[in-house]
Enzyme design. Structure first.
Site, mmCIF file in Angstrom:
data_model
loop_
_atom_site.group_PDB
_atom_site.id
_atom_site.type_symbol
_atom_site.label_atom_id
_atom_site.label_comp_id
_atom_site.label_asym_id
_atom_site.label_seq_id
_atom_site.Cartn_x
_atom_site.Cartn_y
_atom_site.Cartn_z
ATOM 1 N N LEU A 131 -3.259 5.947 0.185
ATOM 2 C CA LEU A 131 -4.225 5.698 -0.193
ATOM 3 C C LEU A 131 -4.794 3.766 0.574
ATOM 4 C CD1 LEU A 131 -5.374 6.760 -3.024
ATOM 5 C CD2 LEU A 131 -5.747 8.067 -0.583
ATOM 6 N N HIS A 132 -4.008 3.437 1.572
ATOM 7 C CA HIS A 132 -4.258 2.141 2.305
ATOM 8 C C HIS A 132 -5.496 1.236 1.730
ATOM 9 C CE1 HIS A 132 -0.598 3.196 4.386
ATOM 10 N NE2 HIS A 132 -1.674 3.973 4.644
ATOM 11 N N ASP A 133 -6.229 1.937 1.959
ATOM 12 C CA ASP A 133 -7.549 0.680 1.956
ATOM 13 C C ASP A 133 -8.193 0.987 0.837
ATOM 14 O OD1 ASP A 133 -7.216 0.963 4.767
ATOM 15 O OD2 ASP A 133 -8.890 2.882 5.066
ATOM 16 N N LEU A 159 -6.516 0.230 -1.752
ATOM 17 C CA LEU A 159 -6.397 -0.836 -2.531
ATOM 18 C C LEU A 159 -6.893 -2.460 -2.061
ATOM 19 C CD1 LEU A 159 -4.381 1.078 -2.662
ATOM 20 C CD2 LEU A 159 -2.557 -0.284 -3.175
ATOM 21 N N THR A 166 0.667 -0.861 0.056
ATOM 22 C CA THR A 166 -0.289 0.138 -0.116
ATOM 23 C C THR A 166 0.572 0.950 -0.305
ATOM 24 O OG1 THR A 166 -0.602 0.315 2.347
ATOM 25 C CG2 THR A 166 -1.774 -1.319 1.281
#
Ligand code: BDR
Ligand code: CA
Length: 308
Positions: A237-239, A241, A191
């Site tokens: 924008l970790h989430d 992904l 991420t």
């Protein structure tokens, strides 16, 4: 046929982007959204989910759930996500349905759609572990579980070894990892390879749509805090992904691994311990994402959010 998904989240700026991407993806049917404690308290997360649906003027709201707080609380999350969880945007809210119990809603939704549900988890795993504690067989009754969490071969983001979602409730994460569910894990290793920049935001803003308007209110806060705490221009924008992994799996490469969680370590609480030995004695329990087509993901996101 559309893929039925439950989204368990703690919005959270990147959770909000994940929700925008999921709501803007015709491949998905969102059958429930549940709020977990993490970036903010679960009741604030619940209201933030409502704020996002209201902002988008979303017509048919899915059933919404709210869980218990995570096992830990750290003030740092509010620095990253703002005191309201959404970059201090203080989005208006006029309509708040009564929240249902998140673990119970998860179980009921799975019972109604056996073998068909994907859970996308972008928060501490308190609600998912809560559902498993009430009914262990849900692990086999779901199709799969995509989790944003962990740090396999890179440093953590809360402590030297722990990533936020796992650190906040390591016991819950361990129960989920060892539950037998089919899991795909998106750790910080991948991420953090994707950086969303002001230029990307500008491209989405050209569309003048509701997603663009929402991003314009929440993302600048992330740009500021990432410059301050991560030393990067742009933000992770970790989430988002995790949603892309369900909708566009071809953007990612995975590796079968056994991963467990350190629940008590004095220095390593919340560390995701992967068995990377050549001659490992463990049976893999998940697919760990090890590569992402960062450019491909960003183009995909920009395109989807420009149409929403
Ligand atoms: C995770 O931590 C949270 O702050 C983000 O929303 C994301 O789910 C990244 O470590
Ligand atoms: Ca999150």
């Amino acid at each position: 046929m559309k893929k039925k998904v439950i989204i368990d989240c703690d919005p959270g700026i990147d959770d909000a982007v994940a929700l925008l991407l999921a709501l803007g993806s015709a491949e998905l049917e969102i059958v429930a959204i549940t709020a977990a404690g993490g970036n903010i308290a679960p009741e604030v997360g619940f209201k933030n989910i409502c704020r996002i649906l209201e902002h988008l003027q979303h017509k048919k709201w899915p059933p919404l759930g709210q869980g218990l707080p995570a096992a830990a609380q750290i003030p740092g999350a509010q620095e990253i996500h703002g005191s309201d969880g959404l970059g201090n945007s203080h989005l208006p809210l006029t309509k708040t349905p009564a929240p249902r119990s998140a673990p119970e809603l998860i179980i009921k939704t799975i019972e109604r759609n056996p073998g068909q549900i994907s859970i996308i988890a972008t928060a501490p795993l308190t609600n998912i572990a809560g559902a498993l504690r009430l009914k262990a067989s849900v692990a086999e009754e779901i199709e799969d579980l995509v989790i944003m969490g962990g740090a396999i071969e890179v440093a953590g983001n809360v402590s030297p070894r722990a990533e936020f979602n796992i650190f906040m409730n390591p016991q819950a994460a361990r129960e989920v990892f060892l539950s037998g569910a089919k899991i795909t894990l998106l750790p910080l290793d991948v991420t953090q390879k994707v950086i969303f920049t002001p230029e990307h935001l500008e491209r989405i803003r050209q569309s003048e749509g509701p997603a663009a308007a929402l991003l314009s209110r929440i993302i600048p806060h992330s740009f500021k805090t990432h410059a301050q705490f991560e030393g990067i221009r742009g933000c992770y924008l970790h989430d988002a992904l995790a949603v892309a992994a369900r909708v566009r799996p071809s953007l990612f490469k995975t590796r079968r691994l056994f991963v467990d969680v350190e629940t008590r370590g004095e220095l390593t609480r919340g560390m995701t311990v992967a068995d990377l030995r050549h001659r490992s004695r463990t049976q893999p329990n998940m697919d760990v994402v090890v590569e992402v087509d960062a450019e491909g993901f960003l183009e995909f996101l920009i395109q989807r959010l420009s149409l929403s």
